[in-house]
Structures are given as structure tokens and as C-alpha cells.
Scaffold this motif. Structure first.
Motif, PDB file in Angstrom:
ATOM      1  N   GLU A 140       0.839  -1.193   0.000  1.00 55.03           N
ATOM      2  CA  GLU A 140       0.000   0.000   0.000  1.00 55.03           C
ATOM      3  C   GLU A 140       0.877   1.247   0.000  1.00 55.03           C
ATOM      4  OE1 GLU A 140      -0.106  -2.167   2.642  1.00 55.03           O
ATOM      5  OE2 GLU A 140      -1.987  -3.286   2.425  1.00 55.03           O
ATOM      6  N   MET A 141       0.587   2.179  -0.900  1.00 50.71           N
ATOM      7  CA  MET A 141       1.332   3.435  -0.960  1.00 50.71           C
ATOM      8  C   MET A 141       0.361   4.594  -0.710  1.00 50.71           C
ATOM      9  SD  MET A 141       1.872   3.963  -5.076  1.00 50.71           S
ATOM     10  CE  MET A 141       0.469   4.097  -6.194  1.00 50.71           C
ATOM     11  N   SER A 142       0.902   5.744  -0.364  1.00 51.90           N
ATOM     12  CA  SER A 142       0.051   6.912  -0.134  1.00 51.90           C
ATOM     13  C   SER A 142      -0.578   7.350  -1.452  1.00 51.90           C
ATOM     14  CB  SER A 142       0.877   8.061   0.456  1.00 51.90           C
ATOM     15  OG  SER A 142       1.869   8.485  -0.463  1.00 51.90           O
ATOM     16  N   ARG A 143      -1.794   7.828  -1.369  1.00 53.42           N
ATOM     17  CA  ARG A 143      -2.449   8.322  -2.569  1.00 53.42           C
ATOM     18  C   ARG A 143      -1.948   9.728  -2.874  1.00 53.42           C
ATOM     19  NH1 ARG A 143      -8.635   8.557  -2.041  1.00 53.42           N
ATOM     20  NH2 ARG A 143      -8.358   9.558  -4.058  1.00 53.42           N
ATOM     21  N   LEU A 144      -2.117  10.165  -4.088  1.00 53.37           N
ATOM     22  CA  LEU A 144      -1.654  11.488  -4.490  1.00 53.37           C
ATOM     23  C   LEU A 144      -2.649  12.546  -4.031  1.00 53.37           C
ATOM     24  CD1 LEU A 144       0.398  13.189  -6.089  1.00 53.37           C
ATOM     25  CD2 LEU A 144      -1.020  12.842  -8.116  1.00 53.37           C
ATOM     26  N   ASN A 145      -2.148  13.572  -3.362  1.00 49.05           N
ATOM     27  CA  ASN A 145      -2.954  14.730  -2.973  1.00 49.05           C
ATOM     28  C   ASN A 145      -2.249  15.980  -3.469  1.00 49.05           C
ATOM     29  OD1 ASN A 145      -5.105  13.492  -1.256  1.00 49.05           O
ATOM     30  ND2 ASN A 145      -3.333  12.816  -0.071  1.00 49.05           N
ATOM     31  N   ILE A 146      -2.946  16.776  -4.244  1.00 48.89           N
ATOM     32  CA  ILE A 146      -2.367  18.002  -4.800  1.00 48.89           C
ATOM     33  C   ILE A 146      -3.181  19.196  -4.322  1.00 48.89           C
ATOM     34  CG2 ILE A 146      -1.715  19.219  -6.914  1.00 48.89           C
ATOM     35  CD1 ILE A 146      -1.577  16.641  -8.357  1.00 48.89           C
ATOM     36  N   GLU A 147      -2.505  20.291  -4.073  1.00 48.95           N
ATOM     37  CA  GLU A 147      -3.176  21.514  -3.638  1.00 48.95           C
ATOM     38  C   GLU A 147      -4.278  21.926  -4.617  1.00 48.95           C
ATOM     39  OE1 GLU A 147       0.194  24.143  -1.325  1.00 48.95           O
ATOM     40  OE2 GLU A 147       0.018  24.335  -3.488  1.00 48.95           O
ATOM     41  N   TYR A 148      -5.345  22.511  -4.075  1.00 51.67           N
ATOM     42  CA  TYR A 148      -6.437  23.113  -4.848  1.00 51.67           C
ATOM     43  C   TYR A 148      -7.124  22.118  -5.790  1.00 51.67           C
ATOM     44  CZ  TYR A 148      -4.025  27.291  -3.206  1.00 51.67           C
ATOM     45  OH  TYR A 148      -3.418  28.233  -2.413  1.00 51.67           O
ATOM     46  N   THR A 149      -7.125  20.837  -5.371  1.00 54.43           N
ATOM     47  CA  THR A 149      -7.625  19.778  -6.257  1.00 54.43           C
ATOM     48  C   THR A 149      -8.397  18.747  -5.450  1.00 54.43           C
ATOM     49  OG1 THR A 149      -5.649  20.055  -7.635  1.00 54.43           O
ATOM     50  CG2 THR A 149      -6.927  18.067  -7.991  1.00 54.43           C
ATOM     51  N   VAL A 150      -9.397  18.134  -6.075  1.00 58.05           N
ATOM     52  CA  VAL A 150     -10.035  16.946  -5.508  1.00 58.05           C
ATOM     53  C   VAL A 150      -9.856  15.806  -6.509  1.00 58.05           C
ATOM     54  CG1 VAL A 150     -11.729  18.193  -4.120  1.00 58.05           C
ATOM     55  CG2 VAL A 150     -12.312  17.545  -6.470  1.00 58.05           C
ATOM     56  N   LEU A 151      -9.663  14.602  -5.984  1.00 59.72           N
ATOM     57  CA  LEU A 151      -9.456  13.437  -6.848  1.00 59.72           C
ATOM     58  C   LEU A 151     -10.470  12.325  -6.589  1.00 59.72           C
ATOM     59  CD1 LEU A 151      -5.545  13.213  -6.900  1.00 59.72           C
ATOM     60  CD2 LEU A 151      -7.065  14.193  -8.625  1.00 59.72           C
ATOM     61  N   SER A 152     -11.414  12.578  -5.704  1.00 55.54           N
ATOM     62  CA  SER A 152     -12.475  11.606  -5.465  1.00 55.54           C
ATOM     63  C   SER A 152     -13.360  11.502  -6.708  1.00 55.54           C
ATOM     64  CB  SER A 152     -13.311  12.038  -4.259  1.00 55.54           C
ATOM     65  OG  SER A 152     -14.613  11.509  -4.311  1.00 55.54           O
ATOM     66  N   LYS A 153     -13.618  10.265  -7.179  1.00 54.75           N
ATOM     67  CA  LYS A 153     -14.466  10.081  -8.352  1.00 54.75           C
ATOM     68  C   LYS A 153     -15.856  10.684  -8.122  1.00 54.75           C
ATOM     69  CE  LYS A 153     -12.361   7.230 -11.490  1.00 54.75           C
ATOM     70  NZ  LYS A 153     -12.642   5.792 -11.466  1.00 54.75           N
ATOM     71  N   ARG A 154     -16.357  10.532  -6.909  1.00 54.50           N
ATOM     72  CA  ARG A 154     -17.688  11.063  -6.600  1.00 54.50           C
ATOM     73  C   ARG A 154     -17.707  12.579  -6.739  1.00 54.50           C
ATOM     74  NH1 ARG A 154     -19.683  13.336  -2.233  1.00 54.50           N
ATOM     75  NH2 ARG A 154     -17.848  12.839  -0.991  1.00 54.50           N
ATOM     76  N   ARG A 155     -16.670  13.229  -6.243  1.00 54.14           N
ATOM     77  CA  ARG A 155     -16.603  14.694  -6.340  1.00 54.14           C
ATOM     78  C   ARG A 155     -16.344  15.142  -7.778  1.00 54.14           C
ATOM     79  NH1 ARG A 155     -13.420  16.788  -0.853  1.00 54.14           N
ATOM     80  NH2 ARG A 155     -14.941  15.944   0.644  1.00 54.14           N
ATOM     81  N   LEU A 156     -15.502  14.421  -8.475  1.00 50.54           N
ATOM     82  CA  LEU A 156     -15.231  14.782  -9.871  1.00 50.54           C
ATOM     83  C   LEU A 156     -16.494  14.666 -10.706  1.00 50.54           C
ATOM     84  CD1 LEU A 156     -11.747  13.090 -10.475  1.00 50.54           C
ATOM     85  CD2 LEU A 156     -12.231  15.510 -10.067  1.00 50.54           C
ATOM     86  N   LEU A 157     -17.285  13.624 -10.460  1.00 57.13           N
ATOM     87  CA  LEU A 157     -18.531  13.450 -11.199  1.00 57.13           C
ATOM     88  C   LEU A 157     -19.484  14.604 -10.918  1.00 57.13           C
ATOM     89  CD1 LEU A 157     -20.333  11.775 -13.044  1.00 57.13           C
ATOM     90  CD2 LEU A 157     -21.054  10.457 -11.057  1.00 57.13           C
ATOM     91  N   LYS A 158     -19.543  15.043  -9.675  1.00 58.62           N
ATOM     92  CA  LYS A 158     -20.413  16.164  -9.330  1.00 58.62           C
ATOM     93  C   LYS A 158     -19.939  17.453  -9.993  1.00 58.62           C
ATOM     94  CE  LYS A 158     -22.677  15.985  -5.527  1.00 58.62           C
ATOM     95  NZ  LYS A 158     -23.164  16.005  -4.121  1.00 58.62           N
ATOM     96  N   LEU A 159     -18.619  17.625 -10.100  1.00 62.16           N
ATOM     97  CA  LEU A 159     -18.090  18.790 -10.823  1.00 62.16           C
ATOM     98  C   LEU A 159     -18.516  18.754 -12.286  1.00 62.16           C
ATOM     99  CD1 LEU A 159     -14.439  19.020  -9.417  1.00 62.16           C
ATOM    100  CD2 LEU A 159     -16.238  20.731  -9.141  1.00 62.16           C
ATOM    101  N   VAL A 160     -18.456  17.568 -12.882  1.00 60.29           N
ATOM    102  CA  VAL A 160     -18.862  17.418 -14.287  1.00 60.29           C
ATOM    103  C   VAL A 160     -20.344  17.751 -14.455  1.00 60.29           C
ATOM    104  CG1 VAL A 160     -19.212  15.735 -16.140  1.00 60.29           C
ATOM    105  CG2 VAL A 160     -17.075  15.751 -14.863  1.00 60.29           C
ATOM    106  N   GLU A 161     -21.150  17.350 -13.485  1.00 50.97           N
ATOM    107  CA  GLU A 161     -22.595  17.556 -13.572  1.00 50.97           C
ATOM    108  C   GLU A 161     -23.008  19.000 -13.292  1.00 50.97           C
ATOM    109  OE1 GLU A 161     -23.918  13.050 -12.117  1.00 50.97           O
ATOM    110  OE2 GLU A 161     -23.841  14.704 -10.677  1.00 50.97           O
TER     111      GLU A 161
END
Length: 661
Positions: A284-305
Motif C-alpha cells: 500500500e502506498m500513499s495516494r496522491l494529494n495536490i493543492e487546490y484539487t479533488v481526486l475523489s471520483k464522486r466529487r469529480l462526477l459532481k463537478l462534471v454535472e
């Protein structure tokens, strides 16, 4: 081979000598990883990190020679309701664009028959049962498990202290006989039950301190056609059931995932142990977290919608969005190499990605002059002329292009001021300004609502040489992009933190007409990198897919997306660089604003820094004795890395106050 990718040890993870020998014989010296995204959205930059790890970095860490490296690209497609052919196709194209070449491409759904046979084996072994508890009852059962475990840890009798949650513990279906479970399982597969009426659960360990051992679901009922496997099934396996079996079945050596799956290590190995299948090594490795960004699929889908124009909107952290923004595969892969893969969670500064973009684009983008918000300049005494301008000033041997200078031309509004300023070297009344490449110097006579009037002179040494576009410049649309969020780490209230100014459109921008042929819309492709340019003194820009320009016919529209600004070195930040590269006000204004903010901060007492300074005011609700925030404005406890960063800012302010005294 190195043991660099070693995770938490479990007894269940150990293979028998027979399984080890069989695996070595089948793989014959090959070391195999896999990249298994779910086709329920577009790939994002976190997936780029995972690809880099599974196709390259993991092998390097393990000291595996090139000829022995293999990676399987697997679609983890067990949830047909959320998946689609659009997503399936996009995953493949993004993988190809980034340059990764899998050993083979597989689908978890191709193994549906085998997976169902594994489920039947568990039932026959008394390790799986059909459960008719609804979701509320299952949650109550698991809460009961948690309380009983807590009672035991305190030396108390769980039956007396907690009880059985009204008969839900251990559950009235858990001890159903094998034959009855097989009958119910076959009825599930044939469609005799409604969706949600029952599930197949694995009979694991309700006394385990790991909640993921509390009889996880193996199969659920869904009357949905599968986008890859097609119609004909009404039961679909869960991730926890499918993932480890497919890893073993495909002869994976290293199953690499992110740290949130660390607690799934137990069920992963429990299931393979019960099926007597080969157990890959899990890391298991740490997931990528970048400033001013969300990477959750659920949140990305809501942004698209609700917010952006699609999965490939240039503001999105998807690979498609980054590609459309103008980031190249070389840039993204270099960034992933730089970030690496460890078990330490951290927040990556967005400038780190931007700097990789600058490096990747610096030697590959042709220069041209452009103005985002044109201001008309009329120059008395100047004459029309054709100039030779290098395509790459740092490498003149790479060719040149022609630019026509006209006595009426356009400059960017940032290079114009109505009143003179000793620190401003652009177009302001009385200033001596050089016209870049034209070998012309002008004195500014006036600046008014209709533009700038100036006259050419022979004498004098300008402190700036400003870029421009002649009357024949191409009108275009330029989309400037900022951070998608107003805060570095979007909170649970992330939708209110979306930056309303993340996209600013300049509809009347102008560019050097020599780039016309390169911007022809017939050469554009959303799945490849479109042509990019460096607008001198402004930044890097890429031709967008919305472009409809037809070279030769000189019709249609050119649309540019801003990629990243030019790096501002110390000289430019203080205005020194303007002597040779133009009079832009942006860096000077930013520097003055920064100095003013620093001066104002010195008036804030140390303990009140985060409560009163505009940079942090209103972001936090609780503080420690020193005044360092401990909870965000919603009352949620801050992460360790957030507090660590705040402590650094605290120490900086402490030193600044001491220096002031």
C-alpha cells in the motif's frame, strides 16, 4: 530481488511450498504487476501516479531487469450501474497516450463464470451464506460487533454488556445449512429475488478488530446489463471478492494499492487462503494529494454535472483535462517520477506540477507575440515593415518567421497606464518605450479611452521592450485558468470552495498571424496533444479542441487554453528584468501587494496570527495554547501534515516579529 515493497505481515499471506513452486513455474522468471482502474469515470492524475508505479517505479524499486517486467491492464468492471463504454474507451486511450504498454488487457467481467464457481466453493465449505438482512440491519449488526469487541477489550462479558442487537448478532442466516445456501444461491442467479432482497456474504470473523472481517458481501443482485459482458446476469461480485481472485488468477506478483485499502489486507488474504489460491504480495502506498484539487471520483462526477464542461474540461485533474489544458505526457510522467511512491501521506504543491510543465514545454514550444486584452497604439513617424523573428530565441538555428509591423498596433492592457509611475516602464505618458524586434523607440504622448498615442524617436535607451501585435493580427479567444478551488485542501464543504474565477475568457485577444497554419482545426485531436506556443512575456498556451479555424480560407475561430505562466525569477519580480523584456505591470503589482501584506502581518501578535491575518482568517474554529489551529471552520480536526505546515508559518512569523524588535 529487493524486498522494497513489503507490507504488513499476515500469516494468511504465506503461500504453501506447492503454491510457490507452481507460481514460479508458470511465471518463469517474470515479475508481474497490474493496473486495475474501475471504468466509472475518467482517469485522473492520481491514476497517472499509479500507472507510473505499476509500469515502472515498482520494478525499479525491486531491481527487476527490463526483460522480466510485465504489467497487466485490467478493467475492474464489477459495478455495471456506474460503468459505461465511454469510460472503458477513455481509460484505454489515456493509458496509450501516456505511453504505457501493458502485457495484456483484461476485464474482471471476463472471469464472471470462474468467480461464481469460487463463490460456490465457499458455500460448500461453509464459508459463505445467503443473507436476507437489509442494509440497515447489516449496519446495526456491525455496530453490535464493534461494541462487543470493545467490551471484550475491557475484560467485560459482551453478552451481558451488549447483547445480540435484537437477534442480529451473529445473524439469523449465518448458520444456514450448506444445501439451503446452495439452493438460495442458485435462486439468486436465476432472478427469483428482488434487488436488495438478499446478498451472498462471506462467513469471516465477527470478533475481529478489523471491521472488514465482519462478513463482507461477495455478491449482490442487480438487474442491469453489463457494458462489457452484456446482458444475461443478475448477480455481480463485489470489489473485495473479485480483486484478490483476479490478482491470483492472472499470476500477479505485486498487488499495489493506496493506503485506504490497508485494512482490506485481511479479507484479501482470508479469501485466497479459503480458496487455496496463490497469494500475491500486497503493498500500500500513499495516494496522491495536490493543492487546490479533488481526486475523489464522486466529487469529480459532481463537478462534471454542475460546474465544468465535461471530464476533459481544462480545469479538471483528469488526464483528459490536463491534456486539453496543454500538459504533455512527458510532463505528467516526469511529475510522477518526482513525486515517487511512499507510505507517507503528504500534500503536493501545485507549483511542482506547473514547473514540470514549464520544463517540458520550454524547448518544444514555438514563440509568438500575443495580447490578451488589446489596447490600440498609434505611432506617429513609424512606417510599415516586415521583420524576421526567431521561432526559438534560445536556438536561432531552428528557424524564424515573419511579422509585419504597422504604425497602428496593439499591446496588452497590462502594459498600459494612464499615469506615469517611476517603477513602470510600459506605455504611460512621457515614458520612453522600445517596440520589441522592430528597432523602434517611442515617446508616449497620451493614454486615453481610445488607446495610446506616441511618436517615434531616434535617441534614448528604453528600460523596456514591449511585445505587440500588428493590425493584421489574428483575433482569437484565450481561456485563462486558475486554481479550481479557493483553498489548498478542499474540505467536506468543498462545493462552496469552488473558485468562481477558475476560468476567465478573453474574447478579443490577438496573436501573431504567422501561426495560422499550425492552428488549423483539421489537425486537432482530443486524444493527442495539440500544438502549443509560448506567448512571449505571458506564458504557455495550447490550441483547444473548440478551434474551428481553417488555414488558407482564413475563417473560423482559434481558441487557446492557458497552460502555465512563465517562471518569474527574482530579477523579474523586482522589475529588473523589465529593462530587456517589456514593461508588464503584473509582476510589479504582485510584488508590491506581497510587500504590503508582509508589512501588515507584522502588526499582528504571534498568538493571533491565524485568527486575524487575511490569509487564514475564518478558516479555523479551534486553536491550541500557542494560537496554532487544530480544527477547521466546520469543526473537523486538522490532519498532521496541515498542522505541520501551519507550525512552519508560525515559526516564520515568530522570527519576523523578533527581527522587527
Amino acid at each position: 530481488m529487493s524486498d522494497a515493497l513489503s507490507g504488513r505481515d499476515l500469516e494468511w499471506a504465506k503461500n504453501s511450498p506447492q503454491l510457490d513452486e507452481e507460481h514460479k513455474k508458470i511465471n518463469a522468471g517474470i515479475v508481474r504487476t497490474r493496473f486495475p482502474p474501475e471504468p466509472n469515470g475518467y482517469l485522473h492524475i492520481g491514476h497517472a501516479k499509479s500507472m507510473n508505479m505499476n509500469f515502472s517505479l515498482a520494478f525499479s524499486k525491486l531491481d527487476v531487469p527490463m526483460e522480466s517486467r510485465r504489467t497487466v491492464f485490467r478493467y475492474d468492471d464489477t459495478n455495471p450501474e456506474a460503468e459505461s463504454k465511454e469510460y472503458i474507451d477513455s481509460l484505454k486511450r489515456d493509458l496509450e497516450w501516456l505511453g504505457w504498454k501493458p502485457e495484456k488487457t483484461t476485464f474482471s467481467s471476463d472471469n464472471f463464470d470462474f468467480l461464481e464457481s469460487c463463490a460456490e466453493r465457499l458455500i460448500k465449505a461453509g464459508k459463505a451464506y445467503v443473507c436476507f438482512l437489509n442494509s440497515v440491519e447489516v449496519e446495526a449488526q456491525r455496530e453490535c460487533c464493534k461494541k462487543r469487541i470493545g467490551a471484550v477489550s475491557k475484560g467485560l462479558d459482551p453478552d451481558k454488556e451488549v447483547g445480540d442487537a435484537g437477534g442480529l448478532y451473529p445473524g439469523r442466516y449465518r448458520d444456514t445449512g450448506v444445501e439451503e445456501n446452495l439452493t438460495r444461491w442458485n435462486r439468486m442467479k436465476k432472478g427469483f429475488y428482488k434487488e436488495g432482497e438478499c446478498t451472498l456474504r462471506m462467513k469471516m470473523d465477527l470478533t475481529s478488530s478489523n471491521p472488514n472481517m465482519h462478513d463482507l458481501m461477495a455478491y449482490r443482485i442487480k438487474y442491469v446489463s453489463h457494458p462489457h459482458a452484456g446482458p444475461g446476469r443478475c448477480v455481480y461480485p463485489s470489489y473485495d471478492f473479485t480483486h484478490c481472485i483476479c490478482d491470483s488468477f492472472e499470476r500477479i506478483d505485486y498487488s499495489i494499492c493506496t493506503l485506504e485499502f490497508e485494512t482490506r489486507r485481511e479479507p484479501y488474504y482470508w479469501l485466497l487462503k479459503e480458496l487455496d489460491m496463490y497469494r500475491p504480495k500486497v503493498y500500500e502506498m500513499s495516494r496522491l494529494n495536490i493543492e487546490y484539487t479533488v481526486l475523489s471520483k464522486r466529487r469529480l462526477l459532481k463537478l462534471v454535472e454542475k460546474t465544468v464542461r465535461g471530464w476533459d474540461d481544462p480545469r479538471m485533474p483528469t488526464i483528459s483535462g490536463l491534456r486539453r489544458r496543454g500538459y504533455t505526457k512527458e510532463c505528467l510522467n516526469a511529475f510522477c517520477d518526482d513525486v515517487g511512491a511512499t507510505r507517507n501521506a503528504n500534500l503536493v504543491e501545485v507549483n511542482r506540477l506547473q514547473q514540470h510543465a514549464r520544463v517540458a514545454l520550454a524547448d518544444k514550444t514555438r514563440r509568438c507575440m500575443g495580447v490578451l486584452r488589446p489596447v490600440k497604439v498609434v505611432c506617429k513617424g513609424a512606417v510599415k515593415s516586415v521583420l524576421k523573428v526567431p521561432n526559438y530565441p534560445q536556438a536561432p538555428e531552428r528557424g524564424e518567421h515573419e511579422v509585419e509591423f504597422t504604425p497602428t498596433f496593439y499591446v496588452d492592457e497590462r502594459d498600459v497606464r494612464a499615469e506615469a509611475d517611476s517603477n513602470f516602464f510600459g506605455y504611460a505618458p512621457g515614458n520612453l518605450v522600445g517596440i520589441k524586434y522592430a528597432n523602434i523607440k517611442v515617446i508616449v504622448d497620451s493614454v486615453g479611452p481610445n488607446g495610446v498615442e506616441c511618436h517615434a524617436v531616434e535617441e534614448g535607451k528604453p528600460k523596456s521592450y514591449v511585445t505587440w501585435v500588428g493590425e493584421g493580427g489574428l483575433r482569437c479567444e484565450v481561456r485563462e485558468y486558475g486554481n479550481l478551488f479557493t483553498v489548498p485542501e478542499p474540505s467536506s464543504d468543498w462545493e462552496s470552495e469552488v473558485n468562481p474565477n477558475s476560468e476567465v475568457i478573453c474574447t478579443d485577444a490577438m496573436v501573431d498571424p504567422s501561426i495560422s497554419e499550425l492552428c488549423d482545426s483539421k489537425g486537432l485531436d482530443k486524444w493527442t496533444s495539440n500544438v502549443s506556443f509560448q506567448f512571449e512575456r505571458i506564458g504557455y498556451y495550447v490550441v483547444d479542441d473548440d478551434t474551428s479555424w481553417v488555414h488558407g480560407q482564413n475563417k473560423g475561430k482559434i481558441v487557446f487554453n492557458g497552460i502555465v505562466g512563465l517562471k518569474e525569477d527574482k530579477a523579474k519580480a523586482t522589475g529588473g528584468d523589465q529593462k530587456k523584456d517589456g514593461g508588464g505591470t503584473k509582476s510589479g503589482d504582485a510584488q508590491r501587494a506581497k510587500q504590503a501584506a508582509a508589512k501588515a502581518r507584522l502588526e499582528i501578535p504571534l498568538k493571533e496570527l491565524f485568527a486575524k491575518d487575511p490569509e487564514w482568517k475564518g478558516l479555523y474554529s479551534r486553536y491550541d495554547d500557542d494560537g496554532i489551529p487544530t480544527h477547521d471552520k466546520e469543526g473537523a480536526e486538522l490532519k498532521k501534515n496541515q498542522i505541520k505546515k501551519l507550525k512552519k508559518d508560525f515559526e516564520k512569523h515568530k522570527k519576523a516579529l523578533a527581527k522587527k524588535k
